[in-house]
Motif scaffolding. Structure first.
Motif, mmCIF file in Angstrom:
data_model
loop_
_atom_site.group_PDB
_atom_site.id
_atom_site.type_symbol
_atom_site.label_atom_id
_atom_site.label_comp_id
_atom_site.label_asym_id
_atom_site.label_seq_id
_atom_site.Cartn_x
_atom_site.Cartn_y
_atom_site.Cartn_z
ATOM 1 N N SER A 180 -1.512 44.154 26.247
ATOM 2 C CA SER A 180 -0.285 43.382 26.318
ATOM 3 C C SER A 180 0.797 44.093 25.505
ATOM 4 N N PRO A 181 2.073 43.820 25.779
ATOM 5 C CA PRO A 181 3.149 44.479 25.013
ATOM 6 C C PRO A 181 3.021 44.249 23.509
ATOM 7 N N ASP A 182 2.689 43.031 23.092
ATOM 8 C CA ASP A 182 2.559 42.742 21.664
ATOM 9 C C ASP A 182 1.421 43.545 21.050
ATOM 10 N N ALA A 183 0.268 43.575 21.719
ATOM 11 C CA ALA A 183 -0.875 44.312 21.189
ATOM 12 C C ALA A 183 -0.600 45.808 21.158
ATOM 13 N N LEU B 194 1.067 46.787 18.065
ATOM 14 C CA LEU B 194 0.263 46.621 16.853
ATOM 15 C C LEU B 194 -0.870 47.622 16.741
ATOM 16 N N LEU B 195 -1.259 48.227 17.857
ATOM 17 C CA LEU B 195 -2.340 49.221 17.827
ATOM 18 C C LEU B 195 -1.835 50.509 17.192
ATOM 19 N N HIS C 260 -5.709 39.939 22.555
ATOM 20 C CA HIS C 260 -5.781 38.677 21.827
ATOM 21 C C HIS C 260 -5.992 38.899 20.328
ATOM 22 N N LEU C 261 -6.815 39.886 19.986
ATOM 23 C CA LEU C 261 -7.252 40.070 18.604
ATOM 24 C C LEU C 261 -6.168 40.661 17.702
ATOM 25 N N HIS D 182 -2.349 40.041 13.064
ATOM 26 C CA HIS D 182 -0.965 40.252 12.614
ATOM 27 C C HIS D 182 -0.368 38.969 12.045
ATOM 28 N N HIS D 183 -0.683 37.819 12.646
ATOM 29 C CA HIS D 183 -0.065 36.555 12.243
ATOM 30 C C HIS D 183 -0.955 35.705 11.338
ATOM 31 N N TYR D 184 -2.186 36.141 11.093
ATOM 32 C CA TYR D 184 -3.145 35.235 10.469
ATOM 33 C C TYR D 184 -2.762 34.834 9.046
#
Length: 330
Positions: A76-79, A82-83, A255-256, A261-263
């Motif tokens: 996904s774009p968000d993931a 973050l990778l 998902h992960l 990132h937000h946890y």
């Protein structure tokens, strides 16, 4: 086992078709003898190699090898943002061990995958069965400010594993506190969190995930509990979509990575209701085995930190941490 020639031979043979020794040698720029030596290594990996004179060599069932480029293209774009790095190795002792050792050398979003583990780890020192090229063995690194920020994280990870599998058409996933993923009472996946660094300050957390995708029956003989894999679920539910390991990894990371990132801001409370909806022992009488005793009580769920809530003879009691395991009472 991680040399380039072996990896390239595996990639060539992954299609399940016959390839002659001469063809393999020409493509790899190796002598026939060197090719043969590489092929001999496959037996050590537990890979069945068929050889027919005049036709060459093939892997009868082929191989669904992990592909970093494909996985990254499906995020996904968000993931994808973050990778930081996706590292795939052929054989390692344990993906968690490796990432723990390298934790100080990598940033948030470092992902490490292996085709096989020789010393895969489950909870409480159990061995995680890890045959070559059949399942998912993944470890992901993330930094947190203090161990307190990790409360309930393994439960939240279970939630996103279930949701990733659901996105791929695998329904009916349930969770067993604190970190088992099940389908029809059989274990499909496990989670192992390990931490290094300063518990009161900056610490590095390795999120280890193992998912059974296509477990060979010969390997499963060593498993001491009911288990299931994605392939079996597809058969038993007549799922018409074949789920590849690469698609599974990409969906899982999509998902992960946002979860991690937000946890620190969202904490487990953001996942508590979703976890409760997947609780396999909800409102049932269970036995809780700790290092010192066995406690019987009614499963009330979990609190805002992810602690287990049991109704015992003494009233409601909370249980924390990875020193306990849950078993359904008779």
């Amino acid at each position: 086992m991680n040399d380039d020639s072996l990896q390239r031979i595996l990639q060539l043979l992954a299609d399940g078709q016959f390839h002659s020794g001469q063809e393999l040698g020409e493509i790899l720029n190796l002598s026939r003898t060197a090719v043969w030596k590489q092929l001999q290594k496959l037996e050590g990996l537990g890979i069945s190699l068929e050889s027919i004179k005049g036709k060459g060599y093939r892997l009868p069932d082929g191989l669904d090898l992990l592909n970093a480029g494909y996985i990254e293209s499906q995020l996904s774009p968000d993931a994808s943002k973050l990778l930081r790095e996706l590292d795939i190795h052929t054989v390692i002792d344990s993906t968690n061990n490796y990432v723990m050792q390298q934790a100080m050398n990598h940033e948030n979003g470092y992902v490490y995958l292996a085709e096989q583990q020789t010393a895969g780890k489950g909870r409480r020192g159990r061995h995680w069965i890890s045959p070559f090229g059949k399942n998912i063995y993944l470890s992901l690194l993330w930094n947190f400010n203090g161990a307190a920020a990790l409360e309930g994280l393994s439960l939240a990870v279970g939630v996103v594993i279930a949701e990733a599998l659901g996105q791929l058409g695998i329904a009916g996933i349930q969770l067993k506190w604190p970190n088992d993923v099940l389908w029809r009472q059989r274990k499909l996946a496990g989670i192992l969190l390990e931490m290094t660094g300063d518990p009161a300050g900056l610490c590095q957390v390795v999120v280890g995930i193992g998912i059974n995708v296509s477990m060979p029956k010969s390997s499963a003989l060593a498993i001491d509990q009911p288990w299931v894999d994605v392939e079996t679920i597809q058969t038993e539910t007549n799922l018409d979509r074949e789920v590849s390991r690469n698609d599974l990894v990409a969906t899982l990371l999509s998902h992960l990575l946002p979860l991690l990132h937000h946890y620190a801001d969202q904490k487990f409370i953001a996942y508590r209701e979703r976890w409760e909806s997947l609780n396999i022992f909800a409102d049932q009488t269970v036995e809780l085995h700790t290092a010192k005793s066995v406690v019987t009580g009614r499963m009330l769920g979990v609190d805002a930190s992810g602690a287990l809530r049991l109704r015992t003879e003494e009233g409601e009691t909370l249980f924390h941490g990875g020193e306990v395991s849950l078993r359904g009472a008779p």
